[in-house]
Every structure is written in C-alpha cells, then in structure tokens.
Scaffold this active site. Sequence first.
Site, PDB file in Angstrom:
ATOM      1  N   GLN A   1       0.831  -1.219   0.000  1.00  0.00           N
ATOM      2  CA  GLN A   1       0.000   0.000   0.000  1.00  0.00           C
ATOM      3  C   GLN A   1       0.864   1.267   0.000  1.00  0.00           C
ATOM      4  O   GLN A   1       0.449   2.310   0.517  1.00  0.00           O
ATOM      5  CB  GLN A   1      -0.942  -0.002   1.201  1.00  0.00           C
ATOM      6  CG  GLN A   1      -2.164  -0.911   1.036  1.00  0.00           C
ATOM      7  CD  GLN A   1      -3.072  -0.483  -0.122  1.00  0.00           C
ATOM      8  OE1 GLN A   1      -3.131   0.683  -0.498  1.00  0.00           O
ATOM      9  NE2 GLN A   1      -3.776  -1.442  -0.698  1.00  0.00           N
ATOM     10  N   SER A   2       2.037   1.192  -0.587  1.00  0.00           N
ATOM     11  CA  SER A   2       2.934   2.356  -0.596  1.00  0.00           C
ATOM     12  C   SER A   2       2.308   3.546  -1.330  1.00  0.00           C
ATOM     13  O   SER A   2       1.944   3.450  -2.502  1.00  0.00           O
ATOM     14  CB  SER A   2       4.241   1.960  -1.285  1.00  0.00           C
ATOM     15  OG  SER A   2       4.989   3.107  -1.615  1.00  0.00           O
ATOM     16  N   ASN A   3       2.216   4.669  -0.614  1.00  0.00           N
ATOM     17  CA  ASN A   3       1.773   5.913  -1.261  1.00  0.00           C
ATOM     18  C   ASN A   3       2.833   6.387  -2.236  1.00  0.00           C
ATOM     19  O   ASN A   3       2.526   6.889  -3.319  1.00  0.00           O
ATOM     20  CB  ASN A   3       1.552   7.011  -0.224  1.00  0.00           C
ATOM     21  CG  ASN A   3       0.535   6.616   0.817  1.00  0.00           C
ATOM     22  OD1 ASN A   3      -0.570   6.210   0.476  1.00  0.00           O
ATOM     23  ND2 ASN A   3       0.897   6.718   2.079  1.00  0.00           N
TER      24      ASN A   3
END
Length: 375
Positions: free
Chosen positions: A97-99
């Site tokens: 879920q890396s922004n």
Amino acid sequence: MAASSSSMLSRLKVFVPPIWAQGLQHIPKFMIPLSHKNNQINSWNLPGVPESFHVFLRREDTDGTAIAGNKVRKLEFLLADAVSKNCKHVITCGGIQSNHCRITALAARELGMTPHLILRADVKNVDDVGCEGNVLLNRMCGAHMYMVPKSSPYHTELNPRMEKLAKAIREKTGEESYLIPVGGSNTVGMFGFLMVFEEMQSSISDITDIVVTCGSGGTVAGLCIANHLTGSKFKVHAMTVSDDAKYFHNHINETLSELGLTEVRSEDILDIIDGYKGRGYGLSTEEELEFIMDTGAKTGVILDPTYTGKAARGLVSELQNNPQRFQGNKILFVHTGGMYGLFDGRINRLLQERKTPNSSVVHLWSDKCDAISIS
Ligand SMILES: *Cc1c(COP(=O)(O)O)cnc(C)c1O
C-alpha cells in the site's frame, strides 16, 4: 502513446535554490512542477490536545488528487532528474500500500515514462494482489508490479532487485531506467522539503514546534536541515512509524555530509519520537483506527492508517504526557497525505459497527415524503 521526449524535456525548469541553500553541495539542476501547492496554515482542533497547546495544520495532502502527498514534492526533483537523463522507465519499491509507489507510478505516466514498482507483500499468486487502495491506482495507470516477500530488507534485497530489473529492461528494450530509493528519500528528493520549508516560512512566524511523520526520513530531513540553515527558530520533531531513532539519525547524517554540512549532526537539529508504531509498520490497532474516525468526525481532516494517523495520535499523547519536550505551545503538524491507504478495507467493519456520539448514522427514510423523526 507515451509523450515524446521533447514534450517531456519542455516540463523541466532550471532550479534556483533559496539564498540560504546556495552553499550546499549536490544541488539539483532541474525540477518539474507536479503539485498544486496549498500554502494555507489553519488552526486544528485535534481531539485530546491539552488546552495550553494550540495545534495548526499545514496541508501537504491537498496538493493534488491522486498525485498528492509529501512524495510529490520529492518527485518534482527526482523525476526531473530522470527526464534530464533521458530515462524511459522509473523503478521504485515499497510496501503493497505504498503511497510513494502509487504517486511515482502516476507521475511517471504523466511525464511519459513507464513505472515499475517492486512491492512487498506475502502473496502466493498474482490474483491475490487485488485492487484495493493504492493498488487500484497503480493498476489504473498500468504500472508494472513485481511482488516480493514482505520481509525483504531494503539494502540487501530491494535495492539489488531494482538494479536487476533495470538490467533486464535495458537488455530487452535498450532503454535506461531511473531508480528511486524507498520513499524517494535521498539527497535529490530532500530538496522538495527544503522548498516546502521556504514556502511556509513567512506564514509560521508564531509557531514554536514542527511535527511530521517519519517513514523513510526524507521529509523530516528536508525540514530540519532547512530549519538549521535558516537559524533554527523551530524545534523539529519526527514521529517514527517504521524504523527507530538510530536509523533516522544515520540517514540524516549521511544526507548532511552529502550536502557538505559537516559541522552539524542530525542529533543536534532533530528530536525523534519513537513509541507510536503500534503493531508495526503498515499494521493498525483498533485504537488507532478509532482515533482516525474521531478526528474525521471532529475536524473534517482525514488521516491515514500507516503514517499520519499514528503520528497525530502520538502527538496528542506527547502533548498530554511529555509537554516539556516541546519548545513552546504553538505546534505545526504537517499533514503528509496517504488517504488512499484507508481504502484497503481495514476500517470498513469498524465504521459499520461503530456506535458513539460522533459516528455517522444512516437513516432509512421511507418512500413517501413524510416528516422524519431524528432520535
Ligand atoms: C511516506 C509517507 C510519510 C513519511 O515520509 P518520509 O519522507 O518517508 O519519512 C508520511 N506520510 C505519508 C502519508 C507518507 O506516504
């Protein structure tokens, strides 16, 4: 169709640093504006803050829609470097879920480059990856995603994999790739937050303390180095959500030496606050999610589960239990974004079950236009 090289090159702007940064080494030559800057600072009635303190909010989460959050400011420098070096591919890495990966993928597409994301998650086959939260946006822009074990350490696993991928791309296409370290946190990316400091300097003259979430360290590096170079008026605090104080001081000390600032140490210019990671990076407790819901209901500001939710909660706790840690009582919290992380499904059940005075209430209003009675 990818944008042509000449249109990519036309986005490059020659970068002129503020006067106080002109003596630094390794100043980037170019930047590309990607964000819609929002220079407002507003008072924020964050729940739980003691009355003797006043908290203000700087919005780095509202500088765009999908290309929004603190990583945009780093990418303005990193992707300019990529374009100026004629790279056709961008490779970076992070958690599922890396922004940072999502924003890199979208911004790379905006500039006509192909994004490749090395993502940490324990999935057995590609169908398990799903399309929740940031992954939906990665898919929407046709990012190439490479799934690697969740436990992969950055230096010994992710970084070498980025090199291997660049080699494979070169062999197949003859094209060069631009490699961006985890979180975009290197000296080039750090210049993004020197510029944020420069933009907000004039509007925060009453502020005593600046608090920001710290994940890979580049954001707070930019803020505390800028504060130092301009006379150290503020006390800068980093609220950690992944590694510990030793790791971040090392990271910032390396940045300082690359900039040629050898007379100062990270330990002298930054207060690192550990202890609010909860169950660990990317994992949430019910209390953290409750805090995010409560803040949304009381202030209209949406925090994210991985970064800002933990940091704002840590801030309230430190203001309550450790007030002497702060230089004064006017605290600026920098909201670094991350909202799409809320869309991975983790908070849905809690929202539906929640029954407190501030929770949203769903009414059924019958088909005839009757008067409604509100209990
Ligand atoms: C990456 C990130 C941070 C941390 O910034 P670093 O520069 O990596 O320390 C904070 N908030 C959000 C929403 C992020 O995505």
